[in-house]
Motif scaffolding. Structure first.
Motif, PDB file in Angstrom:
ATOM      1  N   ALA B 100      25.551  60.941  97.934  1.00 14.46           N
ATOM      2  CA  ALA B 100      26.168  62.228  97.307  1.00 14.46           C
ATOM      3  C   ALA B 100      27.494  61.865  96.845  1.00 14.46           C
ATOM      4  N   GLU B 123      23.760  70.000  87.693  1.00 18.32           N
ATOM      5  CA  GLU B 123      24.262  70.673  88.743  1.00 18.32           C
ATOM      6  C   GLU B 123      23.951  70.216  90.047  1.00 18.32           C
ATOM      7  N   THR B 124      22.560  69.968  90.078  1.00 17.31           N
ATOM      8  CA  THR B 124      21.790  69.630  91.529  1.00 17.31           C
ATOM      9  C   THR B 124      22.741  68.173  92.041  1.00 17.31           C
ATOM     10  N   ALA B 125      23.299  67.530  91.059  1.00 20.75           N
ATOM     11  CA  ALA B 125      23.987  66.472  91.858  1.00 20.75           C
ATOM     12  C   ALA B 125      25.340  66.976  92.721  1.00 20.75           C
ATOM     13  N   PHE B 126      25.781  68.092  92.733  1.00 21.90           N
ATOM     14  CA  PHE B 126      26.588  68.460  93.619  1.00 21.90           C
ATOM     15  C   PHE B 126      26.016  68.926  95.160  1.00 21.90           C
ATOM     16  N   ALA B 127      25.704  67.782  95.871  1.00 26.13           N
ATOM     17  CA  ALA B 127      24.892  67.802  97.006  1.00 26.13           C
ATOM     18  C   ALA B 127      25.941  68.951  98.176  1.00 26.13           C
ATOM     19  N   ARG B 172      23.935  63.660  85.112  1.00 24.84           N
ATOM     20  CA  ARG B 172      23.991  64.072  86.504  1.00 24.84           C
ATOM     21  C   ARG B 172      24.467  62.880  87.295  1.00 24.84           C
ATOM     22  N   LYS B 176      29.505  63.675  89.427  1.00 29.66           N
ATOM     23  CA  LYS B 176      30.181  64.026  90.724  1.00 29.66           C
ATOM     24  C   LYS B 176      31.175  62.378  90.960  1.00 29.66           C
TER      25      LYS B 176
END
Lengths: 491, 240
Positions: B100, B123-127, B172, B176
């Protein structure tokens, strides 16, 4: 992100979502309707019982009649020389007699049992009643023909309108002339004039006149059931002969439940009833209300211990005395309805679980990717469970709407259920002509299903439960995916 | 069965400058009734900020090596260190946290969520969802801007070309701000022109951000653009 992803996924898998939601909706609607009908039937049973035992009666105490015991046989009339028999110019002998006896199939308890019952912990109120049957015989017997034939001519009799009796008049060995007689009977209940919170009067409304009051004790005042009063064309102020004594009608009552009669045709003060029936210190029924519904079983046990010869019945026991279409519906709901709704519910849950697990399998690459970019197992499980719960809630909402609509339709149609509730249970040996039960009340009750917040809670609870169950299986499956294997398998 | 890399350079020993240090890494799989040795005693050090290309035949162990580096799997034996963190014995949670925060992935098939827009996919990368929503949105927008897709933020993957989808996947991976970017055949599904665009993009972010970039590829044209080329065959790694 959670809600955006959830919304998009459910929207993308419309077919699967609709199947799961429809399955849940069907099951929840069925559960709501079955539960509702069950509550409606229970309420109808309670109404039927209250017309007999009074509102709020949790327990009744009676004594089972024994063969040959008081009240176990039929009505008997014995005529002696001084019994209202008179000759007439037409050579006929006129006879009339009125008796007041224990209702058939019943036996009496000591009145002191009431104090014993009242002393039991948890008893809120108790009242004693004396169920009697007034039977009157009147008619004439013709004189024997002058030819002195040995075979008697026929007599014409009139069957009693209620109850039963044994016709003890018969032709003599020397034969009689043309005779006619009639036997009439009605039920008389001796009631407490002070405590009407429980017992027969609690389930009545006053149509005219007044209820019995404490000052009526020992008097010959009577309150009539409206159905009986109509049949006999009696109004307040009229007189009625009970046990050979003239009573003044002081009030007319009807059952508080729609279109049902009260348990008895007439109500008189308990002490008057005891005195007239020569049953001083005796009662036939004790109606008991409990402080709390949870106390009923313990009170029943305590009364059974204190009065070992008495029959102690709870409302549930009494419900079994109800027959008619209400009983049929009750059996249908409790057997077929319950199992059908359970099976459909289980099938809906299974469908939801299978579709969710299969959905997770189809999304192996997706979940593998999310794990690869750092999503924890917990987050993936929450996502899957969230989708399932929302799916379940949609199904629950549809199911609740369908269920409530079903209830409203039933309430609008208001199917009529007929019931026959026996006022006095009878045991072995309580036979005799006319059967064992003496105060059987036939009631037509319109089925009304109560629409309560509990129904919505049931729907919401089942929807969440189904969603969580499916989500738990799906989430468990997703959490077991190892990211490397998930990505390798799709590669 | 341990293979010692013949030309270890100065990077064969791990240290504070090493992005990855692999020591005696073996990975075996049970495939039906036989055991497959995907990696055989691999010793390897990849310094921080290096662009490494990994080549080799199909089934040689390229993807397995990438999974070890990406904390997607643990070795059967040996040690895999990401900086100073031992991944071989780390818990699932620790591996997930490493993925993450430290590692970005780019896949051959892009692996975008088909129901989410380009911006939502990034945005899914922001676990870790503790980052405020506005901050997340700002960084997503910046990431899409950096790959030239700012105006396609609301498009679904199905509305984007293959090259654009891979750009979204790169955004993606980068949003992060990882220390390491791992790409598994990132141009394998693209035509030559798009391949060059994607490679130019990857080289650009590698230079700008000082990332450690490991690219697994069959394509020699892609491999030639790397600082260092590794060859893996039958589970054994060698330098080219």
């Amino acid at each position: 992100m959670f809600f955006t992803y959830l919304r998009r996924e459910l929207g993308n898998r419309k077919k699967q979502s609709i199947i799961i939601a429809m399955g849940m909706a069907l099951a929840i609607a069925l559960v709501i309707i079955v539960n509702g009908v069950s509550a409606g039937v229970k309420s109808a049973q309670s109404t039927a019982l209250s017309s007999v035992y009074g509102v709020g009666t949790d327990i009744t105490v009676t004594k089972t009649a024994t063969a040959g015991g008081a009240g176990a046989g039929g009505q008997q009339f014995a005529f002696g020389s001084g019994d209202s028999a008179s000759g007439s110019s037409s050579s006929k002998t006129k006879l009339s007699q009125s008796t007041l006896q224990l209702a058939m199939g019943t036996s009496s308890l000591k009145e002191s049992s009431l104090a014993t019952v009242e002393a039991v912990e948890g008893v809120k109120a108790a009242t004693a009643t004396l169920s009697l049957t007034n039977s009157s015989f009147s008619g004439s017997i013709g004189a024997a023909p002058s030819s002195g034939g040995t075979s008697g001519s026929g007599t014409t009799g009139k069957a009693p309108t209620t109850g039963s009796g044994t016709d003890s008049s018969s032709s003599t060995s020397t034969g009689t002339g043309p005779s006619s007689f009639s036997v009439d009977s009605f039920t008389v209940t001796g009631i407490s004039t002070t405590d009407t919170s429980v017992g027969p009067m609690s389930a009545t409304t006053l149509d005219s006149g007044r209820y019995l009051k404490a000052s009526d004790d020992g008097t010959k005042n009577v309150v009539l059931d409206s159905t009986y009063a109509t049949t006999e064309k009696k109004t307040v102020g009229d007189t009625l002969t009970i046990g050979g004594k003239k009573f003044i009608v002081v009030g007319i009552v009807s059952s508080s439940s729609s279109s049902s009669a009260t348990a008895s045709d007439t109500y008189i003060p308990l002490d008057t009833a005891q005195s007239l029936a020569d049953l001083d210190g005796k009662v036939t029924d004790i109606s008991v209300s409990a402080d709390s519904a949870s106390d009923v079983t313990s009170i029943q046990t305590a009364i059974e211990k204190a009065l070992p010869s008495a029959t102690v019945s709870t409302e549930a026991d009494l419900a079994s005395s109800i027959s008619g279409s209400l009983s049929t519906v009750s059996n249908l709901v409790s057997n077929l309805g319950k199992w059908l709704s359970l099976i459909v519910l289980a099938a809906a849950f299974a469908i939801a679980v299978l579709f969710t697990v299969s959905g997770v399998s189809r999304r192996t690459r997706e979940f593998g990717t999310l794990k690869a970019i750092g999503w924890s197992n917990g987050r993936i499980v929450r996502q899957v469970a969230g989708e399932s719960v929302v799916n379940g809630l949609i199904g629950g909402a549809i199911g609740a709407a369908v269920g409530v609509a079903g209830i409203i339709i039933v309430n609008v149609i208001a199917p009529t259920l007929s019931t026959a509730a026996a006022a006095s249970t009878s045991g072995p040996g309580a036979g005799g002509p006319g059967g064992a039960s003496t105060a059987s009340t036939t009631t037509d009750i319109a089925l009304q299903i109560p629409l309560t917040a509990g129904i919505i809670l049931i729907a919401a609870g089942l929807a969440v439960l189904g969603g969580l169950l499916a989500g738990a299986f799906g989430g468990w499956r997703a959490s077991r995916l190892r990211p490397a294997e998930a990505l390798r398998s799709v590669a | 069965m341990t293979t010692t890399i013949p030309t270890p350079l100065a990077t064969t020993t791990g240290g504070p400058d090493a992005a990855f240090t692999l020591t005696g890494v073996t990975k075996t799989y049970r495939q039906k009734k036989r055991t497959v040795e995907a990696l055989r005693g691999v010793d390897l050090v990849i310094p921080r900020g290096q662009l490494v290309a990994v080549q080799g035949p199909t089934g040689g162990g390229k993807s397995t090596l990438l999974q070890m580096l990406g904390a997607l799997d643990r070795p059967t034996s040996g040690s895999v260190k990401l900086g100073a963190q031992e991944l071989a014995t780390a818990s699932d949670g620790a591996l997930a946290r490493a993925r993450a925060t430290e590692i970005g992935f780019v896949f051959q098939g892009f692996n975008l969520i088909p129901t989410l827009s380009a911006a939502e996919n990034v945005e899914t990368a922001f676990a870790d969802s503790s980052l405020p929503r506005d901050a997340r949105r700002t960084r997503v927008a910046a990431a899409l801007e950096s790959v030239g897709l700012a105006e396609r933020a609301e498009h679904l993957p199905s509305e984007l070309s293959g090259g654009q989808q891979q750009r979204v996947a790169i955004a993606r991976a980068l949003v992060k701000e990882p220390r390491v970017l791992l790409a598994d055949e990132p141009t394998g599904a693209l035509d030559e022109v798009t391949r060059d665009e994607i490679m130019t993009l990857l080289e650009g972010v590698w230079r700008e951000r000082g990332l450690t970039l490991v690219i697994v590829t069959h394509d020699s044209a892609v491999a030639r653009r790397a600082e260092r080329r590794l060859y893996i065959k039958a589970g054994q790694v060698s330098e080219r």
